[in-house]
Design a protein around this motif. Structure first.
Motif, PDB file in Angstrom:
ATOM      1  N   ASN A 195      29.831  50.857  14.370  1.00 18.67           N
ATOM      2  CA  ASN A 195      28.999  50.693  13.178  1.00 18.67           C
ATOM      3  C   ASN A 195      29.838  50.910  11.922  1.00 18.67           C
ATOM      4  O   ASN A 195      30.933  51.466  11.973  1.00 18.67           O
ATOM      5  CB  ASN A 195      27.734  51.560  13.220  1.00 18.67           C
ATOM      6  N   ASP A 196      29.309  50.467  10.793  1.00 12.27           N
ATOM      7  CA  ASP A 196      30.076  50.502   9.543  1.00 12.27           C
ATOM      8  C   ASP A 196      30.204  51.901   8.943  1.00 12.27           C
ATOM      9  O   ASP A 196      30.934  52.097   7.987  1.00 12.27           O
ATOM     10  CB  ASP A 196      29.490  49.536   8.517  1.00 12.27           C
ATOM     11  N   SER A 197      29.553  52.905   9.538  1.00 13.06           N
ATOM     12  CA  SER A 197      29.664  54.273   9.021  1.00 13.06           C
ATOM     13  C   SER A 197      30.655  55.103   9.834  1.00 13.06           C
ATOM     14  O   SER A 197      30.698  56.323   9.704  1.00 13.06           O
ATOM     15  CB  SER A 197      28.293  54.951   9.008  1.00 13.06           C
ATOM     16  N   VAL A 198      31.469  54.446  10.664  1.00 14.48           N
ATOM     17  CA  VAL A 198      32.443  55.143  11.496  1.00 14.48           C
ATOM     18  C   VAL A 198      33.475  55.857  10.614  1.00 14.48           C
ATOM     19  O   VAL A 198      33.749  55.435   9.491  1.00 14.48           O
ATOM     20  CB  VAL A 198      33.121  54.157  12.481  1.00 14.48           C
ATOM     21  N   ALA A 202      18.375  51.315   3.852  1.00 12.15           N
ATOM     22  CA  ALA A 202      19.343  52.402   3.808  1.00 12.15           C
ATOM     23  C   ALA A 202      19.592  53.024   5.176  1.00 12.15           C
ATOM     24  O   ALA A 202      20.644  53.587   5.416  1.00 12.15           O
ATOM     25  CB  ALA A 202      18.874  53.479   2.823  1.00 12.15           C
ATOM     26  N   THR A 203      18.632  52.905   6.094  1.00 13.02           N
ATOM     27  CA  THR A 203      18.808  53.519   7.403  1.00 13.02           C
ATOM     28  C   THR A 203      19.473  52.591   8.411  1.00 13.02           C
ATOM     29  O   THR A 203      19.854  53.013   9.476  1.00 13.02           O
ATOM     30  CB  THR A 203      17.450  53.989   7.976  1.00 13.02           C
ATOM     31  N   GLU A 204      19.612  51.305   8.083  1.00 11.99           N
ATOM     32  CA  GLU A 204      20.231  50.352   8.990  1.00 11.99           C
ATOM     33  C   GLU A 204      21.743  50.315   8.751  1.00 11.99           C
ATOM     34  O   GLU A 204      22.197  50.465   7.634  1.00 11.99           O
ATOM     35  CB  GLU A 204      19.670  48.950   8.763  1.00 11.99           C
ATOM     36  N   THR A 205      22.488  50.103   9.816  1.00 14.84           N
ATOM     37  CA  THR A 205      23.930  49.943   9.678  1.00 14.84           C
ATOM     38  C   THR A 205      24.360  48.704  10.431  1.00 14.84           C
ATOM     39  O   THR A 205      23.753  48.331  11.434  1.00 14.84           O
ATOM     40  CB  THR A 205      24.698  51.163  10.229  1.00 14.84           C
ATOM     41  N   GLU A 206      25.396  48.049   9.944  1.00 10.63           N
ATOM     42  CA  GLU A 206      25.941  46.891  10.625  1.00 10.63           C
ATOM     43  C   GLU A 206      26.896  47.350  11.705  1.00 10.63           C
ATOM     44  O   GLU A 206      27.545  48.377  11.577  1.00 10.63           O
ATOM     45  CB  GLU A 206      26.712  46.017   9.628  1.00 10.63           C
TER      46      GLU A 206
END
Length: 65
Positions: free
Chosen positions: A25-28, A5-9
């Motif tokens: 990152n994918d949380s942009v 859960a703490t890793e992002t692509e």
């Protein structure tokens, strides 16, 4: 490979100014400002699907207008 859960692509996108790869990152978020490591330009996320970068607008003073 599984991700926690703490890793992002991250994915690479070309800077519109210098074509250097900018890692996103994918949380942009939409309208988020990033900086290109190659040319130091400020870049704005203008679309998410697909992710698109554009030069961020210059901050201007409004002189009370």
């Amino acid at each position: 490979m599984t991700m926690t859960a703490t890793e992002t692509e991250t994915t690479g996108h070309a800077c519109p100014e210098c074509e250097e790869q900018v890692q996103i990152n994918d949380s942009v978020r939409l309208n988020e400002i990033l900086e290109c490591a190659g040319c130091r330009s400020e870049l704005e996320i203008v679309a998410l699907s697909p992710t698109m970068l554009a030069l961020a607008p210059e901050v201007e003073e409004d002189w009370g207008e």
